[in-house]
Write a protein that holds these residues in place. Sequence first.
Motif: not given
Length: 262
Positions: A84-97
């Motif tokens: 779920w690569h795009r899901m993981g990307l969103l989790l990271l962006i959501g947290f750091f932003c």
Amino acid sequence: MDYADIDANIATFVEQLWQEGDPRYWAEDTLSGFTKFIPSMRGNLRLSWALVTAWQRNEPPQRCAPLSLDILLAMVGRCVQLQWHRMGLLLLIGFFCLLRTAEMYKLRVSDLECDKRLSNGVLTLRESKSGTRFNFVESVTINDASLICLFRALTLHLSPGELIFPEGANCFRKRFDQLVMHIGLPSSLLYKPYSIRRGAATADFLMHGHLSRTCVRGRWANEKTCRIYINEATTSLSALRFSASTTAKVQQLKRLAVETLV
């Protein structure tokens, strides 16, 4: 105008505010706004007002638990396992932003602009809550090169206007719940997608200790609200205790996420 359908949609919105631990006045202001600017709606929002009244009687709601960085990375590690690569990307962006839930799954490829070295970037939030309310476009800076490179790698073959997570809100929430269940996080703590923003704000503040910086980055209207938000989350995080199996799984998945990002 079908008042029943409008009432049902607003009621769904009120339920979502409750579930995510948002302030009750957001629901009250929404209903008041409808009746103020559309006078014919007065007396036709019975279901919505019934929910708000019930909320008023049962305040305070159970707020979702803040998500720590370790658990966030564990979720990303599980996303790597499931591809779920795009899901993981969103989790990271959501947290750091410090993004709100809807801001995450509405992101498009073209919303990130970065320099040639891929070391600094600006994330444009075209459909943010405050931006929509006050008619302006909000943005957040990203200074993490590894996150920018990951974004570019996962969106390289996508068109600029394409959603990073085209599956939509329901799928995003279902996958989040699946990650919570797999890690073994207690259901009593009520981990929800909004837990990302709660934990992220606390992590950001603890990193530098400047409330005003966190307030600006999280785009809160005033520091008083931000302070209450962070104090509650800090207290919740300090009280969290997990079983040995959950702790071990978190560390295992966290290592996988870190290895992927390096």
